[in-house]
Design an enzyme around this catalytic site. Sequence first.
Site, mmCIF file in Angstrom:
data_model
loop_
_atom_site.group_PDB
_atom_site.id
_atom_site.type_symbol
_atom_site.label_atom_id
_atom_site.label_comp_id
_atom_site.label_asym_id
_atom_site.label_seq_id
_atom_site.Cartn_x
_atom_site.Cartn_y
_atom_site.Cartn_z
ATOM 1 C CG ASP A 492 19.464 37.244 -32.236
ATOM 2 O OD1 ASP A 492 19.385 37.685 -30.881
ATOM 3 O OD2 ASP A 492 18.048 37.083 -32.928
ATOM 4 C CD GLU A 545 21.469 35.526 -28.552
ATOM 5 O OE1 GLU A 545 20.576 35.853 -27.516
ATOM 6 O OE2 GLU A 545 21.409 36.066 -29.281
#
Length: 818
Positions: A492, A545
Amino acid sequence: MTARKPSRKASRKSAEIPVELPVEAPAEPSAATPAAPAAAPAETTADAAASASAAPTPSATTTATKPAPAKRARTTRAEAVPPRPRQAAEGQGARPAPALDTADRGRLLAGDHHAPHDVLGAHPIPGGVLVRALRPYARSVTVLATGSRTELHDDGDGFFSGVLPVPEVPEYRLEVRYEDDTVEIDDPYRFWPAIGELDLHLIGEGRHEELWRALGAQPMVHQGVAGTRFTVWAPNARGVRVTGDFTYWDGTGTPMRSLGSTGVWELFLPGVGEGALYKYDICRPDGSHTVRADPMARRTEVPPSTASIVTASHHEWQDADWMAHRGDRPVHEAPFSVYEIHLASWRPGLTYRQLAEQLPAYVKDLGFTHVELMPVAEHPFGGSWGYQVTGFYAPTSRMGTPDDFRFLVDALHRAGIGVIMDWVPAHFPRDDWALAEFDGRPLYEPADPRRAAHPDWGTLEFDYGRTEVRNFLVANATYWCEEFHIDGLRVDAVASMLYLDYSREDGQWSPNEFGGRENLDAVAFLQEMNATVYRRNPGVVTIAEESTAWDGVTRPTDSGGLGFGLKWNMGWMHDSLQYIAKEPVHRKYHHNEMTFSMVYAYSENYVLPISHDEVVHGKQALVAKMPGDWWQQRANHRAYLGFMWAHPGKQLLFMGQEFAQGAEWSEGHGPDWWLLDPAYDASGDHRGVRTLVGDLNAVYGAVPALWQRDTSPEGFSWVDGGAAEDNVFAFLRFDADGSPLLAVSHFSPAVRTDYRLGVPETGAEGWVEVLNTDAARYGGGDVRNEEPVKAEAVPAHGRPSSISLTLPPLATVWLRPA
């Protein structure tokens, strides 16, 4: 949780539970050597439980096996294993011991003693063996040795001491009498360190790839006694004590020893076993105290409670075939279709084991190859969806134990479904019982507050330049893959890690040593993490990401890249959703938003994500983004999914979007499953979309042209990428043998007949529809092409032959040579 003196009622129970085993003779130091030196003679953590083998007495050995779960800390002696028979003489008093140094006494009581084993326990002295114990609230302490009982003198403040008239340290236990109860225990301060020298060396270097085996609470058998080894990294602490339900949350009697320059503190507590609650009472550099959860805890209490829990795994894996073959084909050359899930709200209230009964069958029926779980690591606030982690090594206890989570992963593997987990090494929350200023100073976070504070989320960033912190995170990545058989990590917020000026204004950040904005420490960390994960875990994939144009995210580390296997294509997601939200009459002015992704499609290995972030906080659910009436919204939704599944790159779809849920996702109630009830969905609107997703995955998996050359320009060719006036996108996908699939997406609400498209010269028998999102079974108008569609010698789009198609309204059609 404040340490307090137990009440009269509480004192009837044992604060420490004896585990009665046939104990071999403990290691006995020489008269010139403390009974428990600060450095373990063992070499590795695997050997650490056998550290006593290097003790002076050959018979002192330890088995490095996990014991059966020890009795809970508050079990009374009557519930424990019966003590072994003793032939003890009548109780007699010990000779008075030399007075404890005032400084040592004060530091032990204040909790800032770095070497309690030098003072407590049994030590040979001229004329006998000195035994000293720190037992707060005890009325008396008696040494039980073979053939004798020797009561120690009460020195006040919980200290008891005496000199045994024996030439060397005997095998002994302590009988501790409280106001209303008496317990028999092993003395924690007679044990050697239960962690090996190699472990400490690797921790100091920041290279311990199995850090979870060295730090944290580890149930084990040490020097023949069952208990738990507690180890924690706190280099700035003046002292550390273990506190838990087994001490009534008073750590006065359980100080840990410092193991030198590594900053590691250690204590083996006999009789403490699985299920015990614990924390660390840390004396900060200024002398104040803070009580912290274990950063390496493998299990935690259910939030909002915050204690760590001693645990060990007993799960027997049944996914050997899956693990052996998951890496047979590189992920970028394999079918990869992902169903993203928030476990706590997929079906609210289900445990991990209950999810294991429902989730694999549902995902398998839809044909997804993988699930992606939003963060599973423990987090205090459910509304963070798991992205503010406090327990990096503990699956959230909201749905069960760590073994329960293993059971779920095992069930998914046995159903042929891979498991990807969101992993959050970009930041952590400021909770004062967790990582923030863990030992009184910035430790996991940078010392510079400008570098430490994450501007977007009110959290703290990790200090990627510190070797021990980088080790903590790299080992954490491998931990999930090895201990829980996770098949992939979606990392993330990578962009927030890579840039020093991320969400910061001028003056709020400092450039790197070359004057740039790149966080070179974060780059080195990500490269090390990826290289380590791939080396240790064949078949695992890491996914970034990353929302910028950083070069080389999926390039190998030995070529200067970050080393990820895949990257989320945030550009494709943003552009395509912007296009599809337009009214069809306006789409021709935004045509390039659907074609621009092919300009950079092969710069990285991409995943096309329609994730949870796109269906919350006012962004609307996927079907609700679409213009027009309900029929047109569903048609747009279906056509968009058909375009997405045919586009180069892997696919990811968030739960609820597979059946066109109209409401935004909420972690409070999850998907609107009632929409699939035939009593409500009489016309099959929602069930039709779900059927389409299942068919998309089925055809996708069966047709290599759709996935085999995702990262190769030879796998794609435009037929017509410029038909803006018609809102049409037509392209070919090719497998490794050159076999084609023609994908045509038509984003206008009118039927177009005799629509001519150039095709390869293959397909002499004609072209057949293999998928049409307007089919009646999906809720469409069932405008179809008669099969097969014959190719004609009519040049079109630079090809010598072509076919004439009927394009359904707001639909995607896939065709293959007959």
